[in-house]
Motif scaffolding. Structure first.
Motif, short mmCIF file in Angstrom:
data_model
loop_
_atom_site.label_atom_id
_atom_site.label_comp_id
_atom_site.label_asym_id
_atom_site.label_seq_id
_atom_site.Cartn_x
_atom_site.Cartn_y
_atom_site.Cartn_z
N THR A 1 31.16 9.58 41.34
CA THR A 1 30.69 10.36 42.36
C THR A 1 30.05 9.51 43.36
N TRP A 2 29.74 10.29 44.95
CA TRP A 2 29.52 9.91 45.80
C TRP A 2 29.61 10.92 47.13
N ARG A 3 28.49 10.71 48.13
CA ARG A 3 28.47 11.23 49.45
C ARG A 3 29.88 10.91 50.14
N MET A 4 30.21 11.74 51.18
CA MET A 4 31.47 11.69 51.64
C MET A 4 31.40 12.05 53.26
N ALA B 1 24.62 15.13 34.00
CA ALA B 1 25.80 14.76 34.95
C ALA B 1 26.16 16.00 35.57
N GLY B 2 26.62 15.06 37.08
CA GLY B 2 27.23 16.29 37.89
C GLY B 2 26.55 17.20 39.10
N SER B 3 25.34 15.84 39.62
CA SER B 3 24.82 16.32 40.49
C SER B 3 25.06 16.57 42.00
N HIS B 4 24.42 17.27 43.04
CA HIS B 4 24.32 16.61 44.56
C HIS B 4 23.42 16.01 44.72
N ASP B 5 22.38 15.61 44.25
CA ASP B 5 21.47 15.19 44.10
C ASP B 5 21.02 14.24 43.31
N ASP B 6 19.70 13.92 43.08
CA ASP B 6 18.68 12.98 42.24
C ASP B 6 18.60 13.89 40.69
N PRO B 7 18.60 13.07 39.24
CA PRO B 7 18.43 13.89 38.29
C PRO B 7 17.25 13.97 38.33
N PHE C 1 22.19 9.51 32.14
CA PHE C 1 22.55 10.07 33.00
C PHE C 1 23.66 9.42 33.87
N ALA C 2 24.78 10.76 34.74
CA ALA C 2 26.17 9.66 35.23
C ALA C 2 26.23 11.02 36.55
N ARG C 3 27.51 10.54 36.63
CA ARG C 3 27.93 11.29 38.67
C ARG C 3 26.92 12.01 39.02
N VAL C 4 26.57 10.31 39.87
CA VAL C 4 25.38 10.87 40.37
C VAL C 4 24.94 10.08 42.02
N PRO C 5 25.14 11.08 42.70
CA PRO C 5 25.92 10.03 44.49
C PRO C 5 24.61 9.46 44.83
N THR C 6 23.73 9.43 44.12
CA THR C 6 22.36 8.97 44.83
C THR C 6 21.40 7.88 44.08
#
Length: 533
Positions: free
Chosen positions: A158-161, A279-285, A386-391
């Motif tokens: 995942t990544w920010r857009m 898995a599946g964050s919008h920032d740092d785990p 750790f997976a699916r992390v945009p940061t």
């Protein structure tokens, strides 16, 4: 539940709250409302009301175990699900929590046309179309603008857009839960990818632990967290073992975190994060740091006034009588004096008045800051995935012993490990003196702008003889690389060791110069690192 918690508070000695297995729903109209200022959440302009809507409040409890027996707690509206304040030796175990209507919405791209694409809305997300514009709605909340991410199920990343919804000319409903978005440009949409949207306001958190010690979460699933996830603030000896921070598979969701998953600020003792799945964050785990406060006034020879500088952090006592402090140059990020606090007064939510045991140094700079040395923890991050992390995967700034070992970092979009520190932006302290990164597997982490491991103090004055960070050992790790991004970039660090690491997936010309970058570092040891194509 509130009555059971109150009954437990009235009993001396160990208490087990044994919750019969089932599904429990928690509604905001029955919740407790109390004001709490929480680090890294929202500024006064973003959210002036710091009142938290609290599903489960444990306050001043001692030797209590909440046994969930595999139960599922569903929270409605925006709530801080669990809050521990002034607790000692509390364990939360065998419990799953989730939101009925997550505040991060999801839609899957089903077709792409000329300056348009079609989407299918996830069943747990709701919307209305107003004047041709998509508005997300939930239980007591709505938004139409905010941060957006893309999830790619093919590569599990995942990544920010850019938020395409904000740029859509109009939104057309093809049928319920199926939409077509029209643009005046061609979006680079891909069928099967998921768009995740949120409003960005951290008005609640998932779990808040404050003024507490000996808190343990064991075999707990936190399947959606609104705002910051699990926040520890001026607490000690916190343990998170076998925690699952990912969506429940039966929901079909792809996101579990509105922001960070585990965020520790101003803690001490030992922070342990072990055998967890993120898995599946919008920032740092995982983010562990302190907070620099800027010196803004010196009313007396042993008194200073200090100020919270970052907009999203303020309003709590960052120092206590007896705490040791360091004076730090903002430009160099190095210590030039130490002292001890004897008295603290909160002048305003932004400013504290500190009386010190010794006179203040005479050469304080205009932007100099102080760090609370007493409230810095040992850290152990081991055996996690750790997976699916945009940061970034793990952010870490503490002077005490820290170990990041035997973890799997799967396609972090930025750095897998970041050791920063700054006194001009986030004001997250402080230096590191003993970090070991060992036995980890880094799978295609980073990119051309982001090395897999990044040691990046934000100092503008750099002196090889007075480094910011010391003694970072990176050994026995496996780096599975893709592209030309570096393995390590380090700045202003002494005693940096890289040995016995395996770097795979590199080109024939790649080697030390291409994969490792050092800027004003000293006593660097490179030994027995191997490169394979």
């Amino acid at each position: 539940m509130a009555a059971a918690l109150q009954a437990a508070a009235n009993i001396s000695g160990p208490v087990i709250l044994d919750c019969p297995k089932g599904t429990y729903h928690f509604y905001p109209d029955k919740a407790i409302r109390e004001p709490y200022n929480i680090t890294n959440t929202a500024s006064e302009e973003e959210n002036r009301d710091v009142t938290k809507t609290i599903g489960l409040l444990l306050k001043d409890q001692n030797q209590v175990t909440l046994e969930g027996n595999g139960s599922l707690f569903i929270f409605h509206g925006k709530q801080t699900m669990i809050l521990l304040d002034g607790c000692r030796h509390v364990e939360i175990r065998n419990l799953h929590t989730d939101y009925y209507r997550p505040t991060v919405t999801e839609m899957t791209i089903t077709a792409v046309g000329s300056q348009c694409f079609d989407t299918e809305i996830h069943p747990d997300s709701r919307y209305v179309i107003r004047d041709g514009r998509l508005v997300w709605i939930g239980e007591g909340w709505s938004f139409s603008e905010g941060p957006t991410q893309t999830y790619d199920p093919v590569r599990n990343t995942t990544w920010r857009m850019e938020n395409w919804l904000e740029r859509a000319l109009r939104v057309e409903e093809l049928e319920p839960m199926k939409l077509r978005l029209h643009f005046d440009f061609q979006p680079e949409a891909v069928v099967g990818q998921v768009q995740q949207s949120r409003d960005g306001i951290r008005d609640q958190v998932g779990v808040f632990i404050t003024r507490s010690s000996g808190i343990t979460f064991t075999d707990v699933g936190l399947h959606f967290l609104h705002g910051l996830g699990v926040v520890g603030q001026f607490s000690e000896n916190l343990t998170f073992r076998r925690i699952n921070l990912s969506p429940r598979p039966e929901t079909g969701r792809t996101v579990a975190g509105f922001a960070d998953f585990v965020h520790m600020s101003g803690c001490r003792g030992k922070i342990t994060v072990a055998d967890c799945y993120f898995a599946g964050s919008h920032d740092d785990p995982v983010n562990v740091h302190g907070t620099y406060l800027r010196i803004v006034e010196q009313p007396a020879d042993n008194v200073i006034k200090v100020r919270f500088m970052h907009p999203q952090t303020y309003g709590f006592l960052a120092f206590h009588p007896g705490d040791d402090i360091d004076f730090v140059r903002s430009e160099a990020l190095t210590t030039y004096a130490s002292n001890q606090v004897t008295d603290v007064q909160m002048v305003s939510p932004r400013e504290l008045l500190l009386t010190l045991a010794q006179p203040v140094p005479e050469d304080i700079g205009n932007h100099d800051v102080i760090e609370n040395v007493t409230w810095t923890p040992e850290v152990e991050v081991v055996n996690n995935h750790f997976a699916r992390v945009p940061t970034r995967g793990v952010l870490l700034t503490t002077r005490r012993k820290a170990v990041i070992a035997n973890n799997t970092f799967e396609r972090m979009h930025m750095n897998a490990v970041l050791i920063a520190v700054d006194a001009e932006s986030w004001y997250e302290s402080g230096r590191v003196d003993d970090v070991t990164i060992t036995g980890n597997r880094f799978i295609e982490c980073g990119n051309g702008e982001h090395p897999v491991i990044f040691i990046a103090p934000e100092n503008t004055e750099i002196d090889e003889h007075n480094p910011v960070h010391r003694q970072v050992v990176i050994e026995n790790n496996v780096f599975e690389m893709q592209g030309k991004n570096p393995v390590l970039s380090a700045k202003s660090t002494s005693g940096l060791v890289l040995r016995d690491n395996k770097i795979a997936g590199v080109g024939q010309t790649d080697g030390y110069e291409e994969k490792f970058a050092f800027h004003v570092c000293s006593e660097v040891e490179l030994n027995n690192n191997t490169f394979t194509a």
